[in-house]
Scaffold this motif. Structure first.
Motif, mmCIF file in Angstrom:
data_model
loop_
_atom_site.group_PDB
_atom_site.id
_atom_site.type_symbol
_atom_site.label_atom_id
_atom_site.label_comp_id
_atom_site.label_asym_id
_atom_site.label_seq_id
_atom_site.Cartn_x
_atom_site.Cartn_y
_atom_site.Cartn_z
ATOM 1 N N ARG A 106 -7.711 -51.539 -13.988
ATOM 2 C CA ARG A 106 -6.392 -52.140 -13.753
ATOM 3 C C ARG A 106 -5.287 -51.436 -14.525
ATOM 4 O O ARG A 106 -5.485 -50.882 -15.608
ATOM 5 N N ASP A 107 -4.083 -51.498 -13.958
ATOM 6 C CA ASP A 107 -2.871 -51.058 -14.643
ATOM 7 C C ASP A 107 -2.513 -52.140 -15.662
ATOM 8 O O ASP A 107 -2.441 -53.322 -15.310
ATOM 9 N N PRO A 108 -2.280 -51.798 -16.940
ATOM 10 C CA PRO A 108 -1.949 -52.818 -17.947
ATOM 11 C C PRO A 108 -0.751 -53.685 -17.549
ATOM 12 O O PRO A 108 -0.671 -54.853 -17.944
ATOM 13 N N ALA A 109 0.176 -53.127 -16.764
ATOM 14 C CA ALA A 109 1.367 -53.876 -16.362
ATOM 15 C C ALA A 109 1.021 -55.064 -15.462
ATOM 16 O O ALA A 109 1.841 -55.980 -15.305
ATOM 17 N N THR A 110 -0.166 -55.067 -14.850
ATOM 18 C CA THR A 110 -0.561 -56.156 -13.958
ATOM 19 C C THR A 110 -1.224 -57.302 -14.708
ATOM 20 O O THR A 110 -1.553 -58.324 -14.103
ATOM 21 N N LEU A 111 -1.428 -57.158 -16.016
ATOM 22 C CA LEU A 111 -2.085 -58.193 -16.800
ATOM 23 C C LEU A 111 -1.091 -59.252 -17.261
ATOM 24 O O LEU A 111 0.088 -58.957 -17.496
ATOM 25 N N SER A 112 -1.564 -60.470 -17.417
ATOM 26 C CA SER A 112 -0.738 -61.526 -17.990
ATOM 27 C C SER A 112 -0.571 -61.278 -19.482
ATOM 28 O O SER A 112 -1.265 -60.442 -20.073
ATOM 29 N N GLY A 113 0.340 -62.038 -20.103
ATOM 30 C CA GLY A 113 0.554 -61.880 -21.543
ATOM 31 C C GLY A 113 -0.704 -62.163 -22.340
ATOM 32 O O GLY A 113 -1.017 -61.453 -23.301
ATOM 33 N N GLY A 114 -1.456 -63.195 -21.935
ATOM 34 C CA GLY A 114 -2.689 -63.515 -22.630
ATOM 35 C C GLY A 114 -3.738 -62.440 -22.466
ATOM 36 O O GLY A 114 -4.460 -62.108 -23.415
ATOM 37 N N GLN A 115 -3.842 -61.882 -21.264
ATOM 38 C CA GLN A 115 -4.804 -60.803 -21.028
ATOM 39 C C GLN A 115 -4.440 -59.556 -21.835
ATOM 40 O O GLN A 115 -5.306 -58.885 -22.396
ATOM 41 N N GLN A 116 -3.146 -59.244 -21.899
ATOM 42 C CA GLN A 116 -2.712 -58.099 -22.695
ATOM 43 C C GLN A 116 -3.042 -58.308 -24.172
ATOM 44 O O GLN A 116 -3.435 -57.367 -24.871
ATOM 45 N N ALA A 117 -2.887 -59.541 -24.659
ATOM 46 C CA ALA A 117 -3.206 -59.841 -26.054
ATOM 47 C C ALA A 117 -4.689 -59.621 -26.331
ATOM 48 O O ALA A 117 -5.074 -59.091 -27.382
ATOM 49 N N ARG A 118 -5.540 -60.005 -25.373
ATOM 50 C CA ARG A 118 -6.978 -59.791 -25.540
ATOM 51 C C ARG A 118 -7.300 -58.296 -25.595
ATOM 52 O O ARG A 118 -8.082 -57.846 -26.439
ATOM 53 N N VAL A 119 -6.697 -57.535 -24.682
ATOM 54 C CA VAL A 119 -6.955 -56.098 -24.655
ATOM 55 C C VAL A 119 -6.465 -55.442 -25.938
ATOM 56 O O VAL A 119 -7.126 -54.561 -26.504
ATOM 57 N N ALA A 120 -5.304 -55.869 -26.440
ATOM 58 C CA ALA A 120 -4.761 -55.292 -27.679
ATOM 59 C C ALA A 120 -5.706 -55.540 -28.848
ATOM 60 O O ALA A 120 -5.940 -54.640 -29.673
ATOM 61 N N LEU A 121 -6.268 -56.755 -28.930
ATOM 62 C CA LEU A 121 -7.202 -57.033 -30.018
ATOM 63 C C LEU A 121 -8.484 -56.229 -29.842
ATOM 64 O O LEU A 121 -9.008 -55.669 -30.807
ATOM 65 N N LEU A 122 -8.985 -56.155 -28.611
ATOM 66 C CA LEU A 122 -10.199 -55.372 -28.364
ATOM 67 C C LEU A 122 -10.011 -53.924 -28.818
ATOM 68 O O LEU A 122 -10.889 -53.328 -29.450
#
Length: 211
Positions: free
Chosen positions: A132-148
């Motif tokens: 997926r393109d990061p721009a298509t993620l919700s704010g919560g999903q982006q937060a999870r990816v950032a922590l990962l």
């Protein structure tokens, strides 16, 4: 990995101390919290711990990770991860590409790196999101990816700079739980800066107030 701040104090360019010398001990897996009003120096404190303090500022005291003082080291050698208020994604990379960028260099080989990314996404409830393109993620999903991405670098400690403030109440509770559980599972100490009492309560660790 434990984190110990020993009489840490930051001085502005004019020599003024931003806050009284701070001492704090965090055991592996513990999440300590620093609270205080805006402008009191919370984010500057994190910059001092992580090694990102502007040259015009000066930090006194010690920052010990597992008993070793990292204050003389540059940021890249301290191996202290940071999660910011806004999840910063590389827009030219896929979700998997963002995670692979943060992978610890000791994970070698294309297959091993791909497996590490896929395993991380599955743990976060984001299985199949790699292309997926990061721009298509919700704010919560982006937060999870950032922590990962932060944890995949295998940091020795983690700094959390108001990472939940941009989320609505429902997502905030979910992401907060995910972040704290992930840090405890990784067994590394974390220092959270926030102005929200619910964040501090959920962290369950020592609370220090500046200002």
């Amino acid at each position: 990995m434990s984190l110990h701040l020993d009489r840490l104090c930051v001085r502005a360019p004019d020599g003024r101390a931003l806050f009284a010398p701070l001492s704090l001990r965090l055991a592996p897996g513990a999440v300590g919290c620093v609270m205080g009003p805006s402008g009191v120096g919370k984010s500057t404190l994190l910059n001092a711990v992580g090694g990102h303090l502007p040259r015009t500022f000066r930090a006194d005291g010690r920052v010990l990770v597992d008993g070793c003082d990292v204050m003389p080291l540059p940021a890249e050698r301290r191996r202290i991860g940071v999660m910011f208020q806004q999840a910063v994604m590389f827009p030219h990379l896929s979700v998997a590409g963002n995670l692979a960028f943060g992978l610890c260099p000791s994970v070698r080989g294309r297959a091993a790196r791909r497996r590490a990314v896929e395993d991380a996404l599955e743990r976060a409830g984001l299985a199949g999101f790699g292309p997926r393109d990061p721009a298509t993620l919700s704010g919560g999903q982006q937060a999870r990816v950032a922590l990962l991405r932060t944890l995949l670098a295998r940091p020795r400690a983690v700094l959390l700079d108001e990472p939940f403030s941009g989320l609505d109440a429902e997502r905030r509770q979910d992401i907060r739980r995910f972040v704290f559980d992930s840090i405890r599972t990784a067994g590394i100490a974390a220092l959270l800066v926030t102005h929200d009492a619910e964040d501090a309560e959920a962290a369950g660790g020592a609370v220090t107030r500046l200002g």
